[in-house]
Design a protein around this motif. Structure first.
Motif, PDB file in Angstrom:
ATOM      1  N   PRO A   1       3.552  -5.869   8.637  1.00  0.00           N
ATOM      2  CA  PRO A   1       4.485  -4.763   8.843  1.00  0.00           C
ATOM      3  C   PRO A   1       3.959  -3.737   9.840  1.00  0.00           C
ATOM      4  O   PRO A   1       2.759  -3.439   9.878  1.00  0.00           O
ATOM      5  N   VAL A   2       4.846  -3.218  10.641  1.00  0.00           N
ATOM      6  CA  VAL A   2       4.573  -2.040  11.469  1.00  0.00           C
ATOM      7  C   VAL A   2       5.426  -0.902  10.913  1.00  0.00           C
ATOM      8  O   VAL A   2       6.436  -1.134  10.260  1.00  0.00           O
ATOM      9  N   GLY A   3       4.988   0.325  11.177  1.00  0.00           N
ATOM     10  CA  GLY A   3       5.720   1.471  10.625  1.00  0.00           C
ATOM     11  C   GLY A   3       5.130   1.978   9.328  1.00  0.00           C
ATOM     12  O   GLY A   3       5.653   2.907   8.715  1.00  0.00           O
ATOM     13  N   CYS A   4       4.030   1.350   8.890  1.00  0.00           N
ATOM     14  CA  CYS A   4       3.306   1.814   7.704  1.00  0.00           C
ATOM     15  C   CYS A   4       1.839   1.436   7.869  1.00  0.00           C
ATOM     16  O   CYS A   4       1.447   0.792   8.850  1.00  0.00           O
TER      17      CYS A   4
ATOM     18  N   PHE B   1      -1.705  -0.217   7.965  1.00  0.00           N
ATOM     19  CA  PHE B   1      -2.154  -1.593   8.119  1.00  0.00           C
ATOM     20  C   PHE B   1      -3.098  -1.949   6.971  1.00  0.00           C
ATOM     21  O   PHE B   1      -4.057  -1.229   6.703  1.00  0.00           O
ATOM     22  N   SER B   2      -2.837  -3.057   6.318  1.00  0.00           N
ATOM     23  CA  SER B   2      -3.669  -3.480   5.194  1.00  0.00           C
ATOM     24  C   SER B   2      -5.015  -4.008   5.667  1.00  0.00           C
ATOM     25  O   SER B   2      -5.106  -4.664   6.709  1.00  0.00           O
ATOM     26  N   ASP B   3      -6.047  -3.778   4.860  1.00  0.00           N
ATOM     27  CA  ASP B   3      -7.353  -4.340   5.190  1.00  0.00           C
ATOM     28  C   ASP B   3      -7.441  -5.825   4.848  1.00  0.00           C
ATOM     29  O   ASP B   3      -8.465  -6.464   5.076  1.00  0.00           O
TER      30      ASP B   3
ATOM     31  N   GLU C   1      -1.038 -11.227  -0.665  1.00  0.00           N
ATOM     32  CA  GLU C   1      -0.217 -10.354  -1.521  1.00  0.00           C
ATOM     33  C   GLU C   1      -0.537  -8.865  -1.303  1.00  0.00           C
ATOM     34  O   GLU C   1      -0.647  -8.082  -2.232  1.00  0.00           O
ATOM     35  N   ALA C   2      -0.648  -8.506  -0.023  1.00  0.00           N
ATOM     36  CA  ALA C   2      -1.032  -7.138   0.333  1.00  0.00           C
ATOM     37  C   ALA C   2       0.138  -6.171   0.398  1.00  0.00           C
ATOM     38  O   ALA C   2      -0.068  -4.957   0.445  1.00  0.00           O
TER      39      ALA C   2
END
Length: 294
Positions: free
Chosen positions: A158-161, A163-165, A238-239
């Motif tokens: 996703p962009v706009g939130c 970034f998951s590690d 499942e991030a």
């Protein structure tokens, strides 16, 4: 940001676009039932001379895939005004992408896709599932329109939130302007809890492009497979459960069902295209229009 903004090294950091998928196989190797997944530390330390080019690919991908970039690419390519062709013609167009990176399997794009589809067919899945396996990478024709490799393939996110590690090489997001933008760098960013993935923009590439091309023609499970098959941060890690709704979770069972065919169906035995073409042209005719616009 147009493609001519970048040097050739930035447009094509990989030896071929399939090098990304080969690297995914190292990250998520096929495993026997009950065996633990390969540790991420083991993946990061894997001694592979191709890893430097993959790292460079993700450095560019993570730096330039911003929310604004995605909106620009959607506007640019979802007009579908570049080429009108029969679907089989689009597959032959895709076949002009040459993969020199895999020393073990000298198959062209069309043969790889037929292998995927034939594995699905052999397991007795519905014909729309078989067709999905056949066309799922057709969006890679973006490379033939001069797009950077990192705007065609690669893990999507996703962009706009925030970034998951759990995204591959998350350290490279430090160079992404959105990581410092207060509109986009919180857990939900511009989205709301469990808003549903249909409300969420993912990084731009062949998945979203083909989904938008096919969304009026195929069953919903097929569309989820196409749109999210590179979204490893969710269907493997499942991030992003916090953005998904119950319908997404239900549909992701199809994405996970598709994933093994996408990654693990390669075989050095080439399918005989002339024998298979009538069957696949029949599937295309059943579900898709006579011509599509790229």
């Amino acid at each position: 940001m147009s493609s001519n903004t970048f040097s050739n090294e930035e447009l094509n950091p990989l030896q071929s676009i399939e090098q990304w998928e080969d690297d995914v196989l190292l990250r998520y190797p096929e495993q026997a039932a009950g065996e633990p997944a390969k540790a991420k530390d083991e993946y990061r330390n894997y001694d592979n001379p191709g890893r430097d080019t993959v790292r460079e690919f993700y450095r560019l991908n993570h730096q330039y895939q911003t929310y604004e970039f995605v909106q620009q690419k959607k506007k640019e390519f979802l007009a579908f005004n570049r080429k009108e062709t029969p679907v089989w013609g689009a597959m032959e167009f895709l076949n002009t992408l040459v993969d020199d990176s895999d020393p073990d399997i000298e198959l062209d794009q069309l043969q790889h896709l037929l292998q995927t589809a034939e594995a699905i067919r052999a397991d007795g899945h519905p014909d729309w599932f078989v067709l999905t396996g056949f066309i799922h990478d057709m969006g890679k024709v973006l490379c033939l329109f001069g797009e950077p490799q990192w705007a065609v393939v690669g893990d999507t996110f996703p962009v706009g939130c925030q970034f998951s590690d759990k995204i591959v090489y998350p350290e490279f997001f430090a160079n992404n302007p959105d990581a410092q933008d207060e509109r986009y760098n919180t857990k939900y960013g511009i989205y709301s809890p469990n808003c549903g993935l249909n409300q969420v923009d993912l990084s731009w590439g062949h998945d979203e492009y083909l989904y938008q091309m096919m969304k009026d023609y195929l069953p919903e499970p097929a569309l989820y497979m196409i749109r999210y098959h590179s979204f490893y941060a969710q269907h493997r890690e499942e991030a992003y459960d916090h953005l998904m709704n119950d319908h997404d979770r239900e549909m992701f069972e199809w994405v996970r069902k598709f994933n093994p065919y996408d990654l693990y169906s390669k075989s050095p035995k080439p399918p005989v295209i002339s024998e298979l073409k009538p069957y696949y042209e029949g599937l295309i005719k059943k579900y898709l229009p006579d011509t599509i616009n790229l």
